[in-house]
Design an enzyme around this catalytic site. Structure first.
Site, short mmCIF file in Angstrom:
data_model
loop_
_atom_site.label_atom_id
_atom_site.label_comp_id
_atom_site.label_asym_id
_atom_site.label_seq_id
_atom_site.Cartn_x
_atom_site.Cartn_y
_atom_site.Cartn_z
N PHE A 1 0.85 -1.19 0.00
CA PHE A 1 0.00 0.00 0.00
C PHE A 1 0.89 1.25 0.00
O PHE A 1 1.85 1.33 0.77
CB PHE A 1 -0.88 -0.04 1.25
CG PHE A 1 -2.00 0.95 1.24
CD1 PHE A 1 -3.22 0.63 0.67
CD2 PHE A 1 -1.84 2.21 1.82
CE1 PHE A 1 -4.27 1.53 0.67
CE2 PHE A 1 -2.88 3.11 1.83
CZ PHE A 1 -4.10 2.78 1.25
N ASP B 1 1.97 -5.14 8.55
CA ASP B 1 0.77 -4.32 8.47
C ASP B 1 -0.43 -5.26 8.34
O ASP B 1 -0.50 -6.05 7.39
CB ASP B 1 0.86 -3.37 7.27
CG ASP B 1 -0.29 -2.36 7.24
OD1 ASP B 1 -1.38 -2.70 7.75
OD2 ASP B 1 -0.10 -1.26 6.70
N TYR C 1 -10.86 0.85 10.70
CA TYR C 1 -12.11 1.15 9.98
C TYR C 1 -12.42 0.19 8.83
O TYR C 1 -13.40 0.37 8.13
CB TYR C 1 -12.10 2.59 9.44
CG TYR C 1 -10.90 2.96 8.59
CD1 TYR C 1 -10.82 2.56 7.27
CD2 TYR C 1 -9.87 3.72 9.12
CE1 TYR C 1 -9.72 2.88 6.50
CE2 TYR C 1 -8.76 4.05 8.37
CZ TYR C 1 -8.70 3.63 7.05
OH TYR C 1 -7.60 3.95 6.30
N LYS C 2 -11.58 -0.82 8.64
CA LYS C 2 -11.85 -1.79 7.58
C LYS C 2 -12.67 -2.93 8.18
O LYS C 2 -13.83 -2.74 8.52
CB LYS C 2 -10.55 -2.24 6.94
CG LYS C 2 -9.91 -1.09 6.14
CD LYS C 2 -8.52 -1.37 5.65
CE LYS C 2 -8.01 -0.17 4.85
NZ LYS C 2 -6.57 -0.20 4.67
N ARG D 1 -12.31 -4.97 -7.32
CA ARG D 1 -11.99 -5.54 -6.01
C ARG D 1 -13.26 -5.73 -5.20
O ARG D 1 -14.06 -4.80 -5.06
CB ARG D 1 -11.03 -4.57 -5.31
CG ARG D 1 -10.35 -5.10 -4.10
CD ARG D 1 -9.32 -4.13 -3.59
NE ARG D 1 -9.94 -2.96 -2.97
CZ ARG D 1 -9.45 -2.32 -1.92
NH1 ARG D 1 -8.30 -2.70 -1.39
NH2 ARG D 1 -10.06 -1.28 -1.42
C1 LIG Z 1 -5.98 0.96 4.47
C2 LIG Z 1 -4.51 0.84 4.62
C3 LIG Z 1 -3.79 1.86 5.25
C4 LIG Z 1 -4.51 3.10 5.69
O1 LIG Z 1 -3.73 4.00 6.38
P1 LIG Z 1 -4.42 5.27 7.05
O2 LIG Z 1 -3.35 5.87 7.83
O3 LIG Z 1 -5.58 4.77 7.84
O4 LIG Z 1 -4.93 6.13 5.96
C5 LIG Z 1 -2.42 1.68 5.43
N1 LIG Z 1 -1.81 0.57 4.99
C6 LIG Z 1 -2.49 -0.43 4.38
C7 LIG Z 1 -1.77 -1.67 3.93
C8 LIG Z 1 -3.85 -0.31 4.17
O5 LIG Z 1 -4.52 -1.27 3.55
#
Ligand SMILES: *Cc1c(COP(=O)(O)O)cnc(C)c1O
Length: 425
Positions: A127, A196, A221-222, A384
């Protein structure tokens, strides 16, 4: 061929189907985007209103003690711990995923600063925020970030590697690493691991302690359904807990914040991950979300609910893959997500050379909400679909594929309104 009756029969046998009642889902929507933003727990509006009207409105400053605001990050952390194979006292809920990544990666790099190792490895397909944070930290701390492809592991692990920083389940492809094997390979060359868990916590079983991982962070939040921008979480293995260095040394990570001493003394364990005053209203929303996942504990004898959720998640994604292959052959769709259960997260991604964005838009117009992610040199654009077993049923999967069939068969996706890009995809 699989039929809608088969799907209904699966719903009738599904032990988890009552868990859907925990949520407010809009009428006419099949939500396949819980991997981006989880849905609203029914308990959240009343709980948040109570925190605002009673705890804030009436309790005021007293609520830090009387409403247990002060230790909320640790209390919620203990709940998240059950979902990620950690123990009580090892996780805190605080800040954003990006900020927590900065903290844990800094800690891991500090641990390696005198080791002579200068490489940080991560995946090219990670990401972007993870890569941006790593890039800036490496620059600042004199390390080199090297981007690799998954298939280069474990060969690229050498004695030069300080930290291997990976996302457990890839956000675009849904491919999952074997955390235990990869961690062991990293440790064998003396590297530390940073994981992560953004697409893992609440989505797949995670065994942080069993895997002997070093540092981990994840998103609220996921799959944890904590609400937009909910606080994230951070974990560290107990072997590092009393020693790690957190760069954002704010007063909330101090051993005794209310002594107001002029010098920083870090809290003994994960408490030092905290920086400043915590967002209590957001944490209250996050707790409602975490509780919706923990409600599945009743179905797998207290394993955090993840064994039961995992079984249903795999059944849902298996069904989706089978239906797409049976009902949309010759439509240019390719399966990107691994078929192998051990390598699959809780999402299914399909790639298509043309029209991926517009097909997703046409599906959204029909109430089937998934999302689109742009492709790259190695992979065409992606459609997705996230599958949250807490609120999705097997007939939902049937209906989603039925809409996909119609969008493709009629060429509906080619309409101009589905081909204009929005700011958030
Ligand atoms: C959703 C996601 C994030 C989100 O980071 P925020 O700081 O909440 O915006 C970070 N890393 C990964 C791998 C994600 O899927």
């Amino acid at each position: 061929m699989t039929t809608i009756e088969d799907c209904r029969a699966l719903d009738a046998q599904d032990p988890l189907r009552a868990l859907r009642d925990q949520f407010t889902l809009p009428e006419g929507v099949i939500y396949l985007d819980g991997n981006s933003l989880g849905v609203l727990p029914k308990a959240a509006p009343a709980r948040i209103a109570e925190v605002v009207a009673q705890e804030w409105g009436q309790g005021l400053i007293r609520s830090w003690n009387t409403a247990s605001w002060f230790d909320l990050p640790q209390r919620l952390g203990d709940k998240v711990a059950r979902l990620v194979g950690a123990a009580p006292g090892e996780v805190v809920c605080t800040d954003s995923t990006s900020v927590n990544l900065y903290k844990v990666l800094f800690a891991a790099l500090s641990q390696q600063k005198d080791s002579g190792r200068r490489l940080v490895l991560s995946e090219r397909s990670n990401f972007p925020t993870d890569l941006y944070i790593a890039e800036s930290l490496c620059r600042e701390r004199g390390f080199e970030l090297r981007l690799i492809d998954e298939r280069e592991l474990p060969g690229v692990l050498t004695e030069e590697v300080a930290v291997l920083m990976l996302t457990h389940v890839n956000y675009r492809t849904g491919a999952m690493h074997d955390m235990k094997a990869v961690t062991a390979a990293a440790h064998a060359v003396g590297a530390l691991t940073v994981w992560d868990l953004a697409h893992s916590a609440g989505a797949v079983p995670v065994a942080l302690n069993e895997s002997q991982a070093d540092y981990a962070i994840g998103c609220g939040y996921k799959y944890l359904n904590g609400g937009p921008g909910a606080p994230a979480f951070a974990w560290v293995h107990t072997r590092h807990a009393g020693k790690f260095e957190q760069p954002l040394a704010g007063w909330w990570g101090h051993a005794a914040p209310f002594e107001f001493t002029p010098h920083y003394r870090p809290a003994p364990g994960v408490g030092r991950y905290l920086c400043g005053t915590q967002p209590i209203i957001a944490l209250a929303g996050l707790e409602c979300g975490i509780d919706t996942v923990l409600a599945a504990e009743a179905f797998d004898a207290g394993q955090g609910g993840m064994a039961a959720l995992r079984a249903k998640s795999l059944a849902l994604t298996d069904l989706f893959i089978r239906l797409v292959e049976e009902r949309c052959p010759d439509q240019g769709l390719s399966l990107v997500t691994p078929r192998e259960h051990a390598r699959r997260g809780s999402q299914v991604c399909l790639s298509r050379k043309e029209g991926a964005y517009a097909i997703v838009q046409a599906l959204i117009a029909r109430g089937v909400i998934g999302d689109y992610r742009a492709g790259d040199a190695q992979m065409p654009d992606i459609l997705r679909f996230g599958f949250t077993p807490l609120y999705l049923g097997f007939e939902d999967v049937w209906n989603a594929v039925e809409h996909l069939v119609q969008v493709l068969d009629t060429g509906e996706w080619q309409r101009p309104e589905f081909n204009r890009k929005n700011a958030v995809t």
